[in-house]
Design a protein around this motif. Structure first.
Motif, PDB file in Angstrom:
ATOM      1  N   GLN A  94       3.185   0.790  10.258  1.00  0.00           N
ATOM      2  CA  GLN A  94       3.948  -0.062  11.197  1.00  0.00           C
ATOM      3  C   GLN A  94       4.537  -1.206  10.396  1.00  0.00           C
ATOM      4  O   GLN A  94       3.878  -1.752   9.508  1.00  0.00           O
ATOM      5  CB  GLN A  94       3.036  -0.637  12.299  1.00  0.00           C
ATOM      6  CG  GLN A  94       2.510   0.385  13.305  1.00  0.00           C
ATOM      7  CD  GLN A  94       2.086  -0.261  14.638  1.00  0.00           C
ATOM      8  OE1 GLN A  94       2.897  -0.767  15.409  1.00  0.00           O
ATOM      9  NE2 GLN A  94       0.786  -0.232  14.914  1.00  0.00           N
ATOM     10  N   GLU A  95       5.762  -1.590  10.714  1.00  0.00           N
ATOM     11  CA  GLU A  95       6.383  -2.721  10.027  1.00  0.00           C
ATOM     12  C   GLU A  95       7.174  -3.544  11.029  1.00  0.00           C
ATOM     13  O   GLU A  95       7.883  -3.010  11.862  1.00  0.00           O
ATOM     14  CB  GLU A  95       7.318  -2.227   8.903  1.00  0.00           C
ATOM     15  CG  GLU A  95       7.964  -3.390   8.136  1.00  0.00           C
ATOM     16  CD  GLU A  95       8.661  -2.958   6.832  1.00  0.00           C
ATOM     17  OE1 GLU A  95       8.856  -1.745   6.642  1.00  0.00           O
ATOM     18  OE2 GLU A  95       9.015  -3.850   6.039  1.00  0.00           O
ATOM     19  N   ASP A 137      11.435  -7.350   7.660  1.00  0.00           N
ATOM     20  CA  ASP A 137      11.705  -6.682   6.385  1.00  0.00           C
ATOM     21  C   ASP A 137      10.754  -7.253   5.333  1.00  0.00           C
ATOM     22  O   ASP A 137      11.014  -8.288   4.729  1.00  0.00           O
ATOM     23  CB  ASP A 137      13.177  -6.920   5.994  1.00  0.00           C
ATOM     24  CG  ASP A 137      13.550  -6.149   4.738  1.00  0.00           C
ATOM     25  OD1 ASP A 137      12.630  -5.742   3.984  1.00  0.00           O
ATOM     26  OD2 ASP A 137      14.753  -5.959   4.507  1.00  0.00           O
ATOM     27  N   VAL A 138       9.660  -6.578   5.146  1.00  0.00           N
ATOM     28  CA  VAL A 138       8.607  -7.101   4.270  1.00  0.00           C
ATOM     29  C   VAL A 138       9.080  -7.170   2.816  1.00  0.00           C
ATOM     30  O   VAL A 138       8.835  -8.162   2.120  1.00  0.00           O
ATOM     31  CB  VAL A 138       7.318  -6.264   4.400  1.00  0.00           C
ATOM     32  CG1 VAL A 138       6.324  -6.612   3.300  1.00  0.00           C
ATOM     33  CG2 VAL A 138       6.690  -6.514   5.761  1.00  0.00           C
ATOM     34  N   ASP A 194       1.707  -7.632   3.441  1.00  0.00           N
ATOM     35  CA  ASP A 194       1.802  -6.196   3.204  1.00  0.00           C
ATOM     36  C   ASP A 194       0.385  -5.659   2.995  1.00  0.00           C
ATOM     37  O   ASP A 194      -0.253  -5.994   2.007  1.00  0.00           O
ATOM     38  CB  ASP A 194       2.666  -5.968   1.945  1.00  0.00           C
ATOM     39  CG  ASP A 194       3.036  -4.507   1.784  1.00  0.00           C
ATOM     40  OD1 ASP A 194       2.704  -3.705   2.683  1.00  0.00           O
ATOM     41  OD2 ASP A 194       3.660  -4.169   0.754  1.00  0.00           O
ATOM     42  N   TYR A 243       5.549  -8.316   8.584  1.00  0.00           N
ATOM     43  CA  TYR A 243       4.243  -7.664   8.433  1.00  0.00           C
ATOM     44  C   TYR A 243       4.423  -6.170   8.311  1.00  0.00           C
ATOM     45  O   TYR A 243       5.181  -5.550   9.064  1.00  0.00           O
ATOM     46  CB  TYR A 243       3.369  -7.977   9.656  1.00  0.00           C
ATOM     47  CG  TYR A 243       2.021  -7.283   9.670  1.00  0.00           C
ATOM     48  CD1 TYR A 243       1.143  -7.397   8.596  1.00  0.00           C
ATOM     49  CD2 TYR A 243       1.609  -6.533  10.767  1.00  0.00           C
ATOM     50  CE1 TYR A 243      -0.101  -6.774   8.608  1.00  0.00           C
ATOM     51  CE2 TYR A 243       0.372  -5.911  10.793  1.00  0.00           C
ATOM     52  CZ  TYR A 243      -0.485  -6.034   9.715  1.00  0.00           C
ATOM     53  OH  TYR A 243      -1.722  -5.418   9.730  1.00  0.00           O
ATOM     54  N   ARG A 244       3.734  -5.631   7.333  1.00  0.00           N
ATOM     55  CA  ARG A 244       3.743  -4.173   7.176  1.00  0.00           C
ATOM     56  C   ARG A 244       2.307  -3.718   6.971  1.00  0.00           C
ATOM     57  O   ARG A 244       1.572  -4.329   6.195  1.00  0.00           O
ATOM     58  CB  ARG A 244       4.584  -3.782   5.982  1.00  0.00           C
ATOM     59  CG  ARG A 244       4.574  -2.271   5.705  1.00  0.00           C
ATOM     60  CD  ARG A 244       5.684  -1.876   4.770  1.00  0.00           C
ATOM     61  NE  ARG A 244       5.490  -2.446   3.444  1.00  0.00           N
ATOM     62  CZ  ARG A 244       6.476  -2.647   2.570  1.00  0.00           C
ATOM     63  NH1 ARG A 244       7.730  -2.358   2.894  1.00  0.00           N
ATOM     64  NH2 ARG A 244       6.233  -3.138   1.381  1.00  0.00           N
ATOM     65  N   GLU A 253      -0.123  -0.118   6.518  1.00  0.00           N
ATOM     66  CA  GLU A 253      -0.142   1.319   6.332  1.00  0.00           C
ATOM     67  C   GLU A 253      -1.602   1.698   6.166  1.00  0.00           C
ATOM     68  O   GLU A 253      -2.331   1.038   5.425  1.00  0.00           O
ATOM     69  CB  GLU A 253       0.637   1.621   5.049  1.00  0.00           C
ATOM     70  CG  GLU A 253       0.868   3.069   4.788  1.00  0.00           C
ATOM     71  CD  GLU A 253       1.812   3.279   3.601  1.00  0.00           C
ATOM     72  OE1 GLU A 253       2.121   2.292   2.887  1.00  0.00           O
ATOM     73  OE2 GLU A 253       2.214   4.432   3.377  1.00  0.00           O
TER      74      GLU A 253
END
Ligand code: FES
Ligand code: FES
Lengths: 168, 814
Positions: free
Chosen positions: B164-165, B168-169, B310, B344-345, B347
């Motif tokens: 989810q992002e 633009d991280v 991230d 925020y990203r 994974e």
């Protein structure tokens, strides 16, 4: 294939909460199972069956013992007190009353073991400090309460006992 | 008295029976039942070649032995995957009894039923299983390497990969004046309720009905699952959760193999059958949680504002995924806590290992997320030489920004949108409670005495009260007794009390007249379960709504009878009376009589409702078209989203300069779960949560060796805190109401344990002057870190170890 061999049964007389019980039990029957399943006194709980949690604590001749570590046959001729022998819903004793006043329990599974342990403790130490109270319950596990309110319950129970003694 | 029920520290209704040994837990039932035991795999990964029962058949008292190939139809199919998710591309579930392959130590292979448990275990010991060994995959690193696979058909051991992002991280990170990277890890732990699981089933052959008791957190869920597995109409299956000796998450997963097999056997044998989990079984065949590896990269400005975050997570989901990927989803979303990063990203990879499966444990992924976020914020403060609370303040979402939408999807498939909360106020309260600004002086004193102390902090936000719904049913008997039922179950949260408080309050009756039943599908067949700190919010509101319905009906009937307007009536102590003229009144019980037109008088009260008893209007039917007989009401509460509680903890720890022993000197909690129905119970929940958090921070871990054996599967070796390990917990509360539900409340059940590992890490770090990146931490591990630090291969904190920003402090150096 051989014929199944039935287990040998032994005669015992065990006094529980003042009542003598005669029974025939296998040598390996645990006292905890005997109390719970043979006598139907299910207030004594089993949380680990290896002697660490204290949920199964009963009083053997007034001393706290772990009933999961005792065989029923070894209780022969001893006086056993379970939580049921320490008060009833309508006539709760000081330790029990203190637990209800101080929110000393949540799920209540560990509680009978604490009630028996604390009852015996206060008999010998009627006026503990908070630190001593904490020490006194440090052999019993509770996963719900974080113990703070159990410590409080010990102190409150001591107070109620003294009141009771004064009233008499 | 009745109006002040809500918010009062009312003594618990359940306590008298529980303190006198009159609780009814699962194993307190069914003394006549046959007992089940299992042969479980002693190996972590193996193919089953042969099962030989020859020797076992001789045992006196044996009733039956079953393996996978004996299981008919759906009983023999894999257990359901409860929470499917589009990214869970390789979900796998176990069979009730292993088919061909075992994937963790403790997986059930053979079911034995005998006269009693002793005999059943004798039999189990005589059954010989032959295995072909496969390489066990143990630990996240090994699962990630994927040289060996847990399931042949799951590439790379990945059950789910999610991304989810927001924003633009990459761009935000590139533009950030400063960046930091952290590698973090959190060990496995487990719920460990004092009562393990257990199932007891009775088959009623005459009526073709199954009654099932389970120590579960969802009796409706178990009922539906068992009905489906056994191919029984739902109407022929009832499931009851009796008193449950703690759950903390592990009892929400269902159906457990035993929940399918025990009812199946009871029906097959037409005899009651019971299985009670022993402690070793609980360790190796229930569920664990927590284990994650994490990397965080953060970009921030010189003021400490987070511009880009991230995060990558590797989550150990154990051997199977029956509960889906709820835990890592929660970690990945709730990680954000009270903060608002620019971008925020996140994974994550959810990975199979040959270990016990992973399902939610109190906190459910949040402790891991909070750990990642709070370590990061502390690292930023350190990098900039700023006070740690200052950096937190600068990143807080402000009350004026509520509701705040993070732009992410939460665990319920709905937007992660905070409804309310006042983080700056919470922080102020916490700083005052722990004496944040005075700590430098305290430390100076301690150091002068040769002691090492540190202060730590952790903040979290918790989405509570997730849907889909709960229901409440209320019925007033002619005696005035009020029966309340809700379908979700109770494991010590005091539901009998808090729900009674709500009803006493809403209906205007004495709490003594209110009797609450939970978790009994005979009484309320529609329910979801007890998890996600949802009981008070979901069932509490449903019950409040139902009570309002009953109240309205009672007032309507009484208004008719007393020939006044319903608006002029009030209910006080179970008596409906005209406001200002209490002489004109009737009891709720009487209204209940009148609400149910009768043909037969079964007692004095009922006489009044019989057909010749009083005046009735012959032109109208006894029960109006749009009405129902009886003074009862039912309602459901189904929110559009979760409501978000929050809290902040601080702790002072002392580390022994020589032995590295870690002692918590003070532990402070500020908690905001909205208005509290019963502050005593909320406080108890916080205490218990913190204690579990302390266990997770300092003592508890699941020690698997490389062959997948759990080395500490007993209370002797898995170190659950006793009273001697849990600090005194000092609490303060904020009560920011939720705008989302009628009572304005938020959940409280899980809160206590969420930030503890983060807080203790923060405090130890502060005491020692080097970063703590992995929890739990033992004295040995701390001692080793000290050695590495002294040898120069573990970094120092840069920041002076101060807590206030006064210039003299900043001169200090380690
Ligand atoms: S059950 Fe006896 S000590 Fe745990
Ligand atoms: S009250 Fe639940 S274990 Fe102590």
């Amino acid at each position: 294939m051989s014929e199944p061999v039935a287990e040998e049964l032994l005669d015992v007389t065990i006094t529980v909460n003042g009542v003598p019980h005669h029974a025939r039990v296998p040598a390996r029957r645990l006292l905890s199972d005997f109390l719970r399943h043979d006598l139907g006194l299910t207030g004594t709980h089993v949380g680990c069956e290896h002697g660490v949690c204290g949920a199964c604590t009963v009083l053997v001749d007034d001393e706290p013992m772990r009933s999961c570590l005792m065989f029923a046959v070894t209780a022969q001729a001893h006086r056993i007190t379970t939580v049921e022998g320490l008060g009833t819903i309508d006539a709760m004793r000081p330790v029990q009353r203190a637990f209800t006043e101080c929110h000393g329990l949540q799920c209540g599974f560990c509680t009978p073991g604490f009630v028996t342990t604390i009852t015996a403790y206060l008999e010998e130490n009627p006026d503990p400090t908070a630190e001593e109270a904490r020490e006194a319950i440090s052999g019993n596990l509770c996963r719900c309460t974080g113990y703070q309110n159990i410590v409080k319950s010990v102190l409150r129970a001591a107070e109620l006992r003294r009141k009771e003694a004064n009233d008499q | 008295m009745t109006t002040s029920m809500f918010g009062a520290p009312v003594a618990r209704r359940e306590d008298p029976r529980l303190v006198t040994g009159n609780g009814r837990f699962l194993d307190d039932l069914g003394h006549d039942a046959l007992a089940a035991a299992f042969v479980r795999s002693p190996h972590a990964h193996a193919r089953i070649v042969d099962i030989d029962v020859t020797d076992a058949l001789d045992v006196d008292g044996l009733v039956g032995i079953w393996t996978h190939e004996d299981l008919p139809g759906r009983v023999g199919e894999p257990l359901p995957l409860l929470i499917p998710h589009p990214t869970l591309t390789h979900g796998r579930t176990a069979y009730a009894l292993a088919k061909d392959e075992v994937n963790h130590v403790g997986e059930p292979i053979v079911l034995v039923i005998a006269r009693d448990r002793y005999v059943a275990e004798d039999v189990a010991q005589l059954i010989r299983v032959e295995y072909d060994f496969l390489t066990p995959v143990v630990g996240i690193e090994m699962a990630r390497d994927a040289t060996d696979l847990v399931h042949d058909d799951v590439p790379d051991n990945v059950s789910a990969h999610m991304f989810q992002e927001v924003g633009d991280v990459d761009a935000a990170m590139a533009a950030a004046p400063r960046t930091l990277e952290l590698d973090l890890s959190i060990e496995r732990s487990a719920c460990m309720p004092m009562e393990g699981k257990g199932v007891y089933a009775r088959w009623d052959d005459e009526n073709g009905e199954l009654r099932l008791y389970s120590s579960t957190q969802t009796s409706t869920g178990v009922r539906a699952a068992v009905a489906a597995k056994l191919d029984l109409p739902l109407a022929k299956v009832e499931c009851i959760a009796p008193d449950v000796g703690g759950g903390f998450g592990v009892k929400i997963n269902h159906p457990w193999p035993e929940e399918v097999l025990i009812p199946w056997a009871a029906r097959l044998l037409d005899q009651p059958v019971k299985w009670v989990e022993d402690r070793r079984e609980h360790f190796t065949s229930s569920a664990h949680e927590r284990g994650q590896l994490q990397t965080v990269k953060v970009g921030f400005d010189d003021e400490g504002r987070i511009l880009a975050l991230d995060v990558k997570l590797w989550h150990d989901n154990g051997a199977y995924t029956p509960y889906g990927i709820i835990v890592p989803i929660i970690t990945s979303t709730q990680l954000l806590g009270p903060y608002k990063p620019g971008a925020y990203r996140v994974e994550f990879w959810s990975l199979y290992t040959n270990t016990v499966l992973v399902t939610p444990y109190r906190g459910a992924g949040r402790p891991q997320g909070c750990f990642a976020m709070e370590r990061t914020v502390d690292a930023i403060a350190d990098e900039l030489g700023l006070d740690r609370t200052e950096v937190r303040s600068r990143n807080f979402i402000l009350p004026s920004e509520m509701p705040y939408d993070h732009g992410l999807l939460f665990q319920d498939g709905r937007p992660l949108r905070y409804d309310s909360g006042d983080f700056p106020a919470s922080l102020d309260k916490l700083k005052a409670l722990v004496g944040w600004d005075d700590f430098a002086a305290y430390r100076a004193e301690a150091e002068a005495a040769g002691r090492k102390v540190g202060l730590g902090i952790g903040c979290y936000v918790e989405g509570t009260g997730v849907g889909p719904y709960e229901g409440g049913h209320i019925q007033v008997e002619t005696s005035g007794r009020v029966n309340v039922s809700t379908g979700l179950t109770s494991q010590g949260q005091g539901h009998e009390t808090v729900f009674a408080q709500i009803v006493a309050n809403e209906l205007g009756v004495p709490i003594e007249d209110v009797h609450v039943t939970t978790g009994d599908t005979r009484r309320m067949p529609y329910a979801v379960g007890t998890f996600a700190s949802r009981a008070a919010v979901m069932s509490g509101n449903a019950i409040a709504l139902a009570a309002r319905t009953v109240r309205a009906k009672a007032l309507r009937i009484a208004a008719d009878a007393l020939e006044v307007s319903a608006d002029d009536l009030e209910i006080v102590d179970g008596d409906i009376r005209v406001k200002g003229a209490p002489g004109t009144h009737m009891s709720l019980g009487t209204v209940s009589v009148m609400s149910n037109p009768l043909r037969y008088a079964f007692d004095e009260a009922a006489k009044a409702a019989t057909q010749f008893a009083g005046s009735n209007d012959p032109s109208k039917p006894p029960v109006a078209d749009d009405d129902e007989p009886g003074l009862e009401g039912k309602d459901f509460y189904s929110p559009t989203q979760a409501t978000f509680a929050n809290g902040m903890h601080a702790a002072i720890v002392e580390t022994d300069p020589v032995t590295a022993e870690i002692r918590i000197l003070r532990y402070c909690v500020v908690h905001d779960c909205g208005p509290m129905i019963n502050p005593m119970i909320v406080e108890g929940q916080v205490h218990g949560g913190v204690a579990q958090g302390v266990g997770g921070a300092l003592y508890e871990r699941m020690v698997y060796d490389e062959s997948g054996q759990l080395l500490n599967a007993s209370f002797m070796d898995f170190l659950m805190p006793y009273a001697s390990e849990v600090p005194v917990i000092e609490t303060d509360h904020l009560e920011t109401p939720s705008p989302l539900n009628p009572l304005g409340i938020k959940g409280a059940g899980e809160a206590g344990c969420i930030p503890v590992s983060a807080v203790i890490a923060s405090a130890i770090e502060d005491a020692e002057g080097f970063p703590i990146r992995s929890m739990p931490i033992s004295p040995v591990e701390l001692w080793e870190l000290r050695q590495r630090h002294a040898a120069g291969d573990w970094p120092s904190l840069r920041r002076p170890r101060h807590t206030s920003s006064s210039p003299t402090d900043t001169q200090e150096d380690r």
